[in-house]
Design a protein around this motif. Sequence first.
Motif, PDB file in Angstrom:
ATOM      1  N   SER A  58      72.019  32.239 -15.981  1.00 18.84           N
ATOM      2  CA  SER A  58      72.695  33.437 -15.468  1.00 18.84           C
ATOM      3  C   SER A  58      72.399  33.588 -13.977  1.00 18.84           C
ATOM      4  N   PRO A  59      73.305  34.259 -13.236  1.00 14.50           N
ATOM      5  CA  PRO A  59      73.030  34.517 -11.815  1.00 14.50           C
ATOM      6  C   PRO A  59      71.701  35.258 -11.625  1.00 14.50           C
ATOM      7  N   ALA A  60      71.389  36.197 -12.528  1.00 16.05           N
ATOM      8  CA  ALA A  60      70.142  36.982 -12.393  1.00 16.05           C
ATOM      9  C   ALA A  60      68.922  36.071 -12.547  1.00 16.05           C
ATOM     10  N   PHE A  61      69.015  35.104 -13.455  1.00 16.33           N
ATOM     11  CA  PHE A  61      67.887  34.190 -13.662  1.00 16.33           C
ATOM     12  C   PHE A  61      67.692  33.318 -12.423  1.00 16.33           C
ATOM     13  N   GLN A  62      68.801  32.823 -11.890  1.00 14.06           N
ATOM     14  CA  GLN A  62      68.725  31.979 -10.699  1.00 14.06           C
ATOM     15  C   GLN A  62      68.133  32.757  -9.520  1.00 14.06           C
ATOM     16  N   LEU A  63      68.593  34.000  -9.382  1.00 14.80           N
ATOM     17  CA  LEU A  63      68.079  34.833  -8.291  1.00 14.80           C
ATOM     18  C   LEU A  63      66.576  35.081  -8.472  1.00 14.80           C
ATOM     19  N   GLY A  64      66.185  35.392  -9.698  1.00 14.47           N
ATOM     20  CA  GLY A  64      64.767  35.658  -9.979  1.00 14.47           C
ATOM     21  C   GLY A  64      63.888  34.464  -9.614  1.00 14.47           C
ATOM     22  N   LYS A  65      64.354  33.266  -9.942  1.00  6.34           N
ATOM     23  CA  LYS A  65      63.571  32.051  -9.629  1.00  6.34           C
ATOM     24  C   LYS A  65      63.427  31.877  -8.115  1.00  6.34           C
TER      25      LYS A  65
END
Length: 281
Positions: A58-65
């Motif tokens: 998800s975009p949120a997961f990518q951003l979090g990483k």
Amino acid sequence: MIQPLNPKPNGQCKVVALPMQSSDGALHHISASSLKLYLGCSLKYYFKKILKLEEPTSPAFQLGKAVHAGLQAFHLGRWHGKSHDEQTVLKAYHRAFLEQEATDPVQYKSGEREKFLEKGELILKAYLDSDHAKMEDIPLGVEVKLEEEFAELPSPLLGYVDLVRPGNIPVDFKTYAATPNVELEAFQHELQLTAYQLLIEEATGEAVEGRELVFLVKTAKPKIIVHRIPPATEAAKARFWLVAQAAIDGIYHERFYPQPGMACSWCSFRQECKAWTGGVS
Ligand code: SF4
């Protein structure tokens, strides 16, 4: 009285949770995240950890990483007495974002990628402005991998701690879209924080003086919320071992079945779950 499913004439019921693939190797290491995954939904654990089905990133997961990579650069710089200014942090953030995109592309809607990129920058700038970033103490460790054997577990407990502060305080950074209920979050992350404490105490032979969650909230005006909780008591540690042993017992005996609940709404395996028969044709 609950009747057994499809009882056979000889009195034995059919196996209703027969896995298609053995769980051998799943317990090579034990991590708090795996335990939590199993306890949340054992069938989801099976899809993810045993069958190793892929989940869309998800975009949120990518951003979090990527945000994590920026925070790591900041604290590594502080730890080693090297550059850790805004430019260094944002450079690490952008590099991680691009690396993620190259290895695990995300399907963005039109204009969404730029918005996400900017959100990540804003949250990191808010963190650099926060009291937490202005702490004077030098870290004892950053992105620390800890792996220890315990008599209570059949294989080593493994954990990666974002930051360890003086007093052996583990810090875990979490990115959120909306302001969280910090008490509830601390309750939900108790397993993880207790695992970190047990690992640090075993590795150092010293006490842990507290545990810290830092929430980076991606609201229009980003917020940084620090929530410090006391160290786990002996009773809380005993609870950890019992919970861990219950999950390990389930994995070892291959008890995987659907546990419908709120988590189904964001589960990537709903189709597989619907098709699941537990080996009964
Ligand atoms: S859809 Fe719900 S019950 Fe099915 S695997 Fe996912 S979390 Fe578990």
